[in-house]
Motif scaffolding. Structure first.
Motif, PDB file in Angstrom:
ATOM      1  N   LYS A   1       0.839  -1.213   0.000  1.00  0.00           N
ATOM      2  CA  LYS A   1       0.000   0.000   0.000  1.00  0.00           C
ATOM      3  C   LYS A   1       0.868   1.256   0.000  1.00  0.00           C
ATOM      4  N   LEU A   2       2.083   1.126  -0.547  1.00  0.00           N
ATOM      5  CA  LEU A   2       3.000   2.248  -0.649  1.00  0.00           C
ATOM      6  C   LEU A   2       3.247   2.566  -2.123  1.00  0.00           C
ATOM      7  N   ILE A   3       3.219   3.844  -2.451  1.00  0.00           N
ATOM      8  CA  ILE A   3       3.558   4.306  -3.799  1.00  0.00           C
ATOM      9  C   ILE A   3       4.800   5.187  -3.681  1.00  0.00           C
ATOM     10  N   GLY A   4       5.839   4.835  -4.392  1.00  0.00           N
ATOM     11  CA  GLY A   4       7.079   5.611  -4.355  1.00  0.00           C
ATOM     12  C   GLY A   4       6.971   6.865  -5.202  1.00  0.00           C
ATOM     13  N   LEU A   5       7.432   7.987  -4.660  1.00  0.00           N
ATOM     14  CA  LEU A   5       7.447   9.256  -5.394  1.00  0.00           C
ATOM     15  C   LEU A   5       8.902   9.639  -5.655  1.00  0.00           C
ATOM     16  N   VAL A   6       9.274   9.753  -6.908  1.00  0.00           N
ATOM     17  CA  VAL A   6      10.633  10.135  -7.292  1.00  0.00           C
ATOM     18  C   VAL A   6      10.580  11.533  -7.885  1.00  0.00           C
ATOM     19  N   PHE A   7      11.102  12.516  -7.150  1.00  0.00           N
ATOM     20  CA  PHE A   7      11.082  13.912  -7.579  1.00  0.00           C
ATOM     21  C   PHE A   7      12.503  14.452  -7.626  1.00  0.00           C
ATOM     22  N   PRO A   8      12.780  15.404  -8.538  1.00  0.00           N
ATOM     23  CA  PRO A   8      14.136  15.942  -8.656  1.00  0.00           C
ATOM     24  C   PRO A   8      14.624  16.648  -7.402  1.00  0.00           C
ATOM     25  N   ASP A   9      13.738  17.390  -6.729  1.00  0.00           N
ATOM     26  CA  ASP A   9      14.072  18.052  -5.467  1.00  0.00           C
ATOM     27  C   ASP A   9      12.796  18.639  -4.901  1.00  0.00           C
TER      28      ASP A   9
ATOM     29  N   GLN B   1      14.026  -2.453  -3.076  1.00  0.00           N
ATOM     30  CA  GLN B   1      14.197  -2.508  -1.633  1.00  0.00           C
ATOM     31  C   GLN B   1      13.102  -1.749  -0.883  1.00  0.00           C
ATOM     32  N   TYR B   2      12.388  -0.858  -1.561  1.00  0.00           N
ATOM     33  CA  TYR B   2      11.350  -0.081  -0.892  1.00  0.00           C
ATOM     34  C   TYR B   2      10.020  -0.823  -0.796  1.00  0.00           C
ATOM     35  N   ARG B   3       9.880  -1.939  -1.472  1.00  0.00           N
ATOM     36  CA  ARG B   3       8.659  -2.732  -1.456  1.00  0.00           C
ATOM     37  C   ARG B   3       7.431  -1.885  -1.803  1.00  0.00           C
ATOM     38  N   VAL B   4       7.588  -0.985  -2.775  1.00  0.00           N
ATOM     39  CA  VAL B   4       6.456  -0.164  -3.193  1.00  0.00           C
ATOM     40  C   VAL B   4       5.616  -0.931  -4.208  1.00  0.00           C
ATOM     41  N   ASP B   5       4.320  -0.640  -4.223  1.00  0.00           N
ATOM     42  CA  ASP B   5       3.423  -1.273  -5.188  1.00  0.00           C
ATOM     43  C   ASP B   5       3.504  -0.605  -6.556  1.00  0.00           C
ATOM     44  N   GLY B   6       3.903   0.658  -6.574  1.00  0.00           N
ATOM     45  CA  GLY B   6       4.004   1.401  -7.822  1.00  0.00           C
ATOM     46  C   GLY B   6       4.845   2.644  -7.620  1.00  0.00           C
ATOM     47  N   VAL B   7       5.134   3.356  -8.705  1.00  0.00           N
ATOM     48  CA  VAL B   7       6.002   4.541  -8.650  1.00  0.00           C
ATOM     49  C   VAL B   7       5.397   5.663  -9.487  1.00  0.00           C
ATOM     50  N   ILE B   8       5.441   6.884  -8.951  1.00  0.00           N
ATOM     51  CA  ILE B   8       5.126   8.084  -9.719  1.00  0.00           C
ATOM     52  C   ILE B   8       6.419   8.884  -9.826  1.00  0.00           C
ATOM     53  N   ALA B   9       6.875   9.125 -11.044  1.00  0.00           N
ATOM     54  CA  ALA B   9       8.161   9.799 -11.262  1.00  0.00           C
ATOM     55  C   ALA B   9       7.950  11.147 -11.914  1.00  0.00           C
ATOM     56  N   ALA B  10       8.598  12.163 -11.364  1.00  0.00           N
ATOM     57  CA  ALA B  10       8.415  13.526 -11.878  1.00  0.00           C
ATOM     58  C   ALA B  10       9.734  14.150 -12.283  1.00  0.00           C
ATOM     59  N   SER B  11      10.610  13.355 -12.873  1.00  0.00           N
ATOM     60  CA  SER B  11      11.874  13.907 -13.336  1.00  0.00           C
ATOM     61  C   SER B  11      12.192  13.406 -14.724  1.00  0.00           C
ATOM     62  N   ALA B  12      12.480  14.321 -15.631  1.00  0.00           N
ATOM     63  CA  ALA B  12      12.823  13.942 -16.999  1.00  0.00           C
ATOM     64  C   ALA B  12      14.304  13.682 -17.148  1.00  0.00           C
ATOM     65  N   THR B  13      15.089  13.905 -16.097  1.00  0.00           N
ATOM     66  CA  THR B  13      16.533  13.737 -16.206  1.00  0.00           C
ATOM     67  C   THR B  13      17.021  12.457 -15.549  1.00  0.00           C
ATOM     68  N   LEU B  14      16.105  11.652 -15.034  1.00  0.00           N
ATOM     69  CA  LEU B  14      16.508  10.340 -14.529  1.00  0.00           C
ATOM     70  C   LEU B  14      16.952   9.470 -15.697  1.00  0.00           C
ATOM     71  N   ASN B  15      17.961   8.620 -15.458  1.00  0.00           N
ATOM     72  CA  ASN B  15      18.343   7.735 -16.547  1.00  0.00           C
ATOM     73  C   ASN B  15      17.362   6.577 -16.663  1.00  0.00           C
ATOM     74  N   ARG B  16      17.522   5.792 -17.686  1.00  0.00           N
ATOM     75  CA  ARG B  16      16.564   4.747 -17.999  1.00  0.00           C
ATOM     76  C   ARG B  16      16.549   3.607 -16.987  1.00  0.00           C
ATOM     77  N   SER B  17      17.538   3.534 -16.114  1.00  0.00           N
ATOM     78  CA  SER B  17      17.629   2.402 -15.180  1.00  0.00           C
ATOM     79  C   SER B  17      16.405   2.293 -14.278  1.00  0.00           C
ATOM     80  N   LEU B  18      15.816   3.428 -13.897  1.00  0.00           N
ATOM     81  CA  LEU B  18      14.615   3.405 -13.054  1.00  0.00           C
ATOM     82  C   LEU B  18      13.491   2.649 -13.756  1.00  0.00           C
ATOM     83  N   TYR B  19      13.259   2.988 -15.015  1.00  0.00           N
ATOM     84  CA  TYR B  19      12.167   2.369 -15.759  1.00  0.00           C
ATOM     85  C   TYR B  19      12.475   0.905 -16.065  1.00  0.00           C
ATOM     86  N   ASP B  20      13.734   0.624 -16.365  1.00  0.00           N
ATOM     87  CA  ASP B  20      14.124  -0.756 -16.632  1.00  0.00           C
ATOM     88  C   ASP B  20      13.945  -1.631 -15.399  1.00  0.00           C
TER      89      ASP B  20
END
Length: 338
Positions: free
Chosen positions: A66-74, A118-137
Motif C-alpha cells: 500500500k505504498l507508492i514511491g514518489l521520485v522527484f528531482p528536489d 528494496q522499498y517494497r512499493v506497489d508502484g512509482v510516480i516519477a516527476a523527473s525527466a533527467t533520470l536515466n533509464r535504469s529506473l524504468y528498466d
C-alpha cells in the motif's frame, strides 16, 4: 530496575473486542467486508491498548505494501513541494501512502536512485525527466507499475500525465502577436526535456506563422543564479527582442532582474516577459509575472488514478494524458490589441 514494555498484538485487541484475530486483521485492511459495529469495537479496543497495526507484516501476507514511491528531482522548487502534498493526499483517499524515494547524481553526472525493489512499493510516480533509464528498466524487471508526472522520458513504456505544453507555447506566441510584438525569443534551460521541447516548438512555429519571423532560442542554466551570465550577455546585444517566453518562472524572474537592474529596461514597455509554472513568487509585487499555470491538482488526480488502477488490476495499458495549462495575466505583458 528497567521494565520491559509489553508488545500489544492483534490477539490482545481481539480478546478485548470479543472478536477473532482474523477479524481484527480485516478491519485494518482497506475495503474489507466488516460491519461498522465490529469496526467500532475493534477501533475502541485498539485505542485502549495503544495498538498499532504492523503494516509491513501485513504486506508480507497480502503481497501489497500500500505504498507508492514518489521520485522527484528536489523539493526546493516551490511547485514540487505542493505537488508532493497533492499526490500524497490523493493516495491517502484511496488507501495508499506515499514514500519519497531519494535520487542521486553518479560519477557520470547521471541521475539515479537506489534499488527501487528494496522499498517494497506497489508502484512509482516519477516527476523527473533527467533520470536515466535504469529506473524504468528496473520497474519493468520487477513488474512495478510506473507513471510519469508532468515529465516524459522518451522511449519508455510507462504512462504519463503532462500539461499540454505545445498548446501553451502557441498561446504565448498568440499573446505576444496580439500585443504588437514583431521579434521574440524563447529562453530554455540547459537540460533537454520532452515537455520543454514541446513548449518551444509550439511557441516558435506559431510565432513564425503569425509574424513570418522565427523566434531566437537562447539556452541558459535552469538555476536562477547560474543563468544570470547568459541572460546578461543576451540582453546587452543590439538585436534584443521585444518579448521573451521563458521555460520556467525562475528564468523569467532572472530576465526581469537583469533587464531592470543592469540594462535599465522597463517592463513591459521595453521588454515583455512570460514565464511558466506560476510559482508563488510570481505574485510578489517586485515581479507580478504573466505566466502559465499548470493544473497540478488534476495532474495529481489523474496520475494517482492511473497508478492505482495499474496496481489493483495489473493493468499495463500505455496511457498518454495531456491537461490544458492556463495563462495568468499580470504586469509583465502589455494589454493585447484584440
Amino acid at each position: 530496575m528497567n521494565s520491559v514494555k509489553q508488545t500489544i498484538t492483534s490477539k490482545d485487541v481481539a480478546k478485548l473486542a470479543g472478536v477473532s484475530q482474523s477479524t481484527v486483521s480485516r478491519v485494518f485492511i482497506a475495503g474489507s467486508a466488516v460491519s461498522e459495529k465490529t469496526k467500532t469495537k475493534v477501533y475502541e479496543a485498539a485505542k485502549a491498548l495503544n495498538y498499532r497495526p504492523n503494516a509491513f507484516a501485513r504486506s508480507l501476507t497480502t503481497n501489497e505494501s500500500k505504498l507508492i514511491g514518489l521520485v522527484f528531482p528536489d523539493a526546493d522548487y516551490p511547485i514540487h513541494m505542493k505537488t508532493l502534498q497533492l499526490i500524497s493526499s490523493e493516495l491517502q483517499q484511496l488507501g495508499y501512502s506515499a514514500v519519497l524515494i531519494p535520487w542521486m547524481v553518479d560519477d557520470n553526472d547521471q541521475h539515479s536512485i537506489p534499488n527501487i525493489f528494496q522499498y517494497r512499493v506497489d508502484g512509482v510516480i516519477a516527476a523527473s525527466a533527467t533520470l536515466n533509464r535504469s529506473l524504468y528498466d528496473e520497474c519493468e524487471k520487477f513488474n512495478i507499475p510506473i507513471v510519469q508526472y508532468a515529465r516524459v522520458v522518451e522511449g519508455t513504456k510507462s504512462s504519463y500525465v503532462i500539461s499540454d505544453n505545445y498548446s501553451a507555447g502557441q498561446m504565448a506566441a498568440q499573446y505576444f502577436y496580439q500585443s504588437g510584438v514583431n521579434s521574440a525569443a524563447y529562453l530554455t534551460g540547459n537540460v533537454p526535456t520532452f515537455t520543454n521541447d514541446e513548449r518551444e516548438q509550439g511557441f516558435c512555429s506559431e510565432f513564425k506563422a503569425l509574424t513570418g519571423h522565427l523566434p531566437i532560442v537562447i539556452e541558459a542554466n535552469y538555476d536562477y543564479c547560474h543563468s544570470i551570465k547568459d541572460i546578461r550577455q543576451f540582453l546587452k546585444q543590439d538585436n534584443r527582442p521585444e518579448a521573451i517566453f521563458c521555460a520556467t518562472d525562475n528564468l523569467a524572474m532572472a530576465v526581469m532582474d537583469v533587464a531592470r537592474f543592469e540594462c535599465n529596461l522597463t517592463i513591459p514597455e521595453d521588454l515583455q516577459v512570460i514565464g511558466f509554472d506560476n510559482i508563488p513568487q510570481t505574485e510578489w509585487l517586485s515581479y507580478q509575472l504573466t505566466t502559465f499555470k499548470q493544473d497540478f491538482k488534476r495532474l495529481a488526480q489523474e496520475a494517482v488514478k492511473i497508478i492505482v488502477d495499474q496496481v489493483q488490476h495489473d493493468n499495463n495499458s500505455f496511457i498518454k494524458l495531456m491537461i490544458p495549462a492556463s495563462l495568468v495575466e499580470r504586469k509583465t505583458t502589455k494589454i493585447r490589441c484584440v
